[in-house]
Design an enzyme around this catalytic site. Structure first.
Site, PDB file in Angstrom:
ATOM      1  N   LYS A 117      11.897  10.912  34.526  1.00 31.41           N
ATOM      2  CA  LYS A 117      13.376  10.474  34.475  1.00 31.41           C
ATOM      3  C   LYS A 117      13.438   9.159  35.262  1.00 31.41           C
ATOM      4  CE  LYS A 117      15.090  15.117  35.216  1.00 31.41           C
ATOM      5  NZ  LYS A 117      15.761  15.520  33.858  1.00 31.41           N
ATOM      6  N   CYS A 122      21.733  22.730  32.378  1.00 32.05           N
ATOM      7  CA  CYS A 122      20.886  23.779  33.258  1.00 32.05           C
ATOM      8  C   CYS A 122      21.608  23.635  34.714  1.00 32.05           C
ATOM      9  CB  CYS A 122      19.404  23.260  33.476  1.00 32.05           C
ATOM     10  SG  CYS A 122      18.343  23.179  32.058  1.00 32.05           S
ATOM     11  N   HIS A 159      20.957  22.042  39.936  1.00 35.15           N
ATOM     12  CA  HIS A 159      20.241  22.279  38.653  1.00 35.15           C
ATOM     13  C   HIS A 159      19.630  23.662  39.025  1.00 35.15           C
ATOM     14  CE1 HIS A 159      16.946  21.775  35.807  1.00 35.15           C
ATOM     15  NE2 HIS A 159      17.680  21.001  35.041  1.00 35.15           N
TER      16      HIS A 159
HETATM   17  N1  7TS Z   1      16.901  18.464  39.452  1.00 37.42           N
HETATM   18  C1  7TS Z   1      17.641  17.868  38.841  1.00 37.42           C
HETATM   19  C2  7TS Z   1      19.034  17.353  39.602  1.00 37.42           C
HETATM   20  C3  7TS Z   1      17.608  17.552  37.224  1.00 37.42           C
HETATM   21  O1  7TS Z   1      18.540  16.811  36.720  1.00 37.42           O
HETATM   22  C4  7TS Z   1      16.681  17.889  36.913  1.00 37.42           C
HETATM   23  C5  7TS Z   1      16.360  17.968  35.292  1.00 37.42           C
HETATM   24  C6  7TS Z   1      15.566  18.858  37.638  1.00 37.42           C
HETATM   25  C7  7TS Z   1      15.667  19.150  38.943  1.00 37.42           C
HETATM   26  C8  7TS Z   1      14.267  19.298  36.973  1.00 37.42           C
HETATM   27  O2  7TS Z   1      13.610  18.166  36.645  1.00 37.42           O
HETATM   28  P1  7TS Z   1      12.416  18.656  35.748  1.00 37.42           P
HETATM   29  O3  7TS Z   1      11.666  17.222  35.261  1.00 37.42           O
HETATM   30  O4  7TS Z   1      11.322  19.386  36.492  1.00 37.42           O
HETATM   31  O5  7TS Z   1      12.517  19.431  34.579  1.00 37.42           O
HETATM   32  N2  7TS Z   1      17.615  17.810  34.721  1.00 37.42           N
HETATM   33  C9  7TS Z   1      17.649  17.523  33.192  1.00 37.42           C
HETATM   34  C10 7TS Z   1      18.964  17.221  32.595  1.00 37.42           C
HETATM   35  O6  7TS Z   1      19.834  17.093  33.062  1.00 37.42           O
HETATM   36  N3  7TS Z   1      18.860  17.253  31.287  1.00 37.42           N
HETATM   37  O7  7TS Z   1      17.424  17.642  31.076  1.00 37.42           O
HETATM   38  C11 7TS Z   1      16.761  17.943  32.332  1.00 37.42           C
END
Ligand code: 7TS
Length: 411
Positions: free
Chosen positions: A231, A369, A128
């Site tokens: 999540k 992303c 990501h």
């Molecule tokens: N790492 C992974 C593997 C992710 O899927 C995401 C967010 C992040 C880091 C970042 O997480 P955050 O909570 O700090 O934003 N992924 C996604 C997605 O798949 N669609 O929207 C956000």
């Protein structure tokens, strides 16, 4: 041992989530965008409301009753989360805004302490953006190089190449546990063991694994593990950086401010011990308590049961989608969790998302992303269905019926 219900009572479970009890565009909501964020059970919403109605007060600084109540609740939540991921000490649990902030914290502080010109940081081809850009920024600042572990067309990392890339120049490996764009579950135990064999620490981005499987950071033997509350059925704006105490102790603070100090004079400042050294300023107290309620909820259902339910859903969905004409699944790793990405011949993923929305089915379309993943497969975007503990085979049937409709519209 965690307490686990013997059965998975789907009807009562779905009833715990107010958002699911509504129609969208005239159809009962089918929520399949859990990788972006999950819905919240009533207990999480209630806990945060309760805090603001009865306990609201700043922590670690007041002697009055509300302040000590809030402080005790905040620190009890830290202990609950320690136990959830089986960390050895609660001071290894650092509250941050989310996975993104956890990675930035490590990139910044680890970089400052351990990375010099010519050193290398290893990430993988399926990260990501939040596990790419902080390392690019740090490498640029320090004259270090970012190396990328390659993957194959099934969306699996090339482990032989990985092992060859671990050299005396490698300072850290930062790798995703479960890919948000492909659903691949990486063999991180093996990858961590290989890195440790050469004395190299490993950060695991657990944003997409924490809601889907039991996590034991001591069994994984990782040095850092980051995840986001939202999540895993908790609130937004709160997440966790787990770090091994021996390494966290060596890192400089990330941000300066209240709570992270032992004493301050204009001549100089000495820093607080873990975990406070990394928690400058008033934290997201309500968020921490909401996250604790989410952990209670997950423990109540049972992570092993959730994993088994979702594995069955993934198998069912994969079979149903594979049977559709002109549909190609992107990412066919042997071990997958949480999400299935796909494309339809000659139909843009945004059109898929828009038409499914008319059917009340919420999926995500875009690059998720993870633009390098899209580049690797030579596609601009995918449609992605991602699952949570409240999804059912009937949700997947509505998804596949919706996709059939799209194919007809575009014929
Ligand atoms: N790492 C992974 C593997 C992710 O899927 C995401 C967010 C992040 C880091 C970042 O997480 P955050 O909570 O700090 O934003 N992924 C996604 C997605 O798949 N669609 O929207 C956000």
């Amino acid at each position: 041992m965690r307490q686990e219900k013997i059965t998975f009572d789907m009807q009562s479970l779905r009833g715990d989530f107010p958002v699911l009890q509504q129609s969208v565009n005239g159809r009962p909501l089918v929520y399949l965008d859990n990788a972006a964020t999950t819905q919240k059970p009533r207990s999480v919403i209630r806990r945060m409301k309760e805090y603001y109605e009865r306990e609201n007060s700043n922590i670690h600084r007041g002697v009055h009753t509300l302040s000590s109540r809030a402080t005790d609740a905040y620190e009890a939540a830290r202990e609950k989360i320690r136990s959830f991921i089986n960390a050895a000490h609660s001071r290894e649990i650092i509250f941050v805004r989310g996975a993104t902030e956890g990675i930035n914290l490590v990139a910044h502080t680890f970089g400052k302490r351990f990375v010099k010109a010519g050193d290398e940081i290893l990430i993988s081809a399926m990260e990501h953006h939040s596990n790419i850009v902080p390392w690019q920024m740090m490498c640029e600042e320090r004259g270090a190089h970012l190396k990328v572990i390659p993957m194959n067309k099934r969306g699996e990392l090339e482990l032989n190449a990985y092992e060859d890339m671990l050299t005396s120049k490698t300072r850290l490996v930062a790798v995703v546990h479960v890919s948000n764009a492909l659903g691949t579950v990486n063999p991180i135990e093996k990858m961590i063991a290989a890195a440790h064999g050469k004395g190299i620490p490993v950060l695991v981005d657990g944003a997409q694994s924490i809601p889907h499987m039991p996590i034991d950071v001591q069994a994984l033997d990782c040095d850092f593990f980051v995840f986001s509350g939202h999540k895993m059925y908790g609130p937004t704006g709160i997440g966790v950086l787990y770090g091994r105490k021996e390494i966290l102790d060596l890192l400089p603070p990330y941000q300066g401010g209240g709570d992270m100090i032992r004493s301050v004079t204009f001549a100089g400042t000495s820093y607080n011990t873990l975990p406070h050294k990394f928690e400058a300023g008033t934290p997201n107290i309500a968020g921490v308590l909401g996250l604790e309620a989410a952990v209670d909820y997950l423990n109540g259902v049972g992570m092993s049961l959730i994993a088994a339910h979702e594995t069955a859903l993934m198998e069912y969905a994969t079979g149903k989608l594979k049977a559709l004409d002109d549909l190609r699944i992107i990412g066919n790793a042997e071990k997958k969790a949480g999400a299935i990405s796909f494309v339809l011949e000659n139909i843009h993923p945004h059109d898929i998302g828009t038409i499914l929305d008319q059917e009340g089915v919420a999926i995500r379309s875009g690059h998720h992303c993870a633009q390098p993943v899209m580049d690797f497969f030579s596609i601009p975007a995918t449609a992605r269905a991602s699952f949570g503990l409240y999804n059912t085979t009937s949700d997947i049937d509505k998804l596949t019926q919706g996709i059939k409709k799209i194919a007809e519209v575009f014929k």
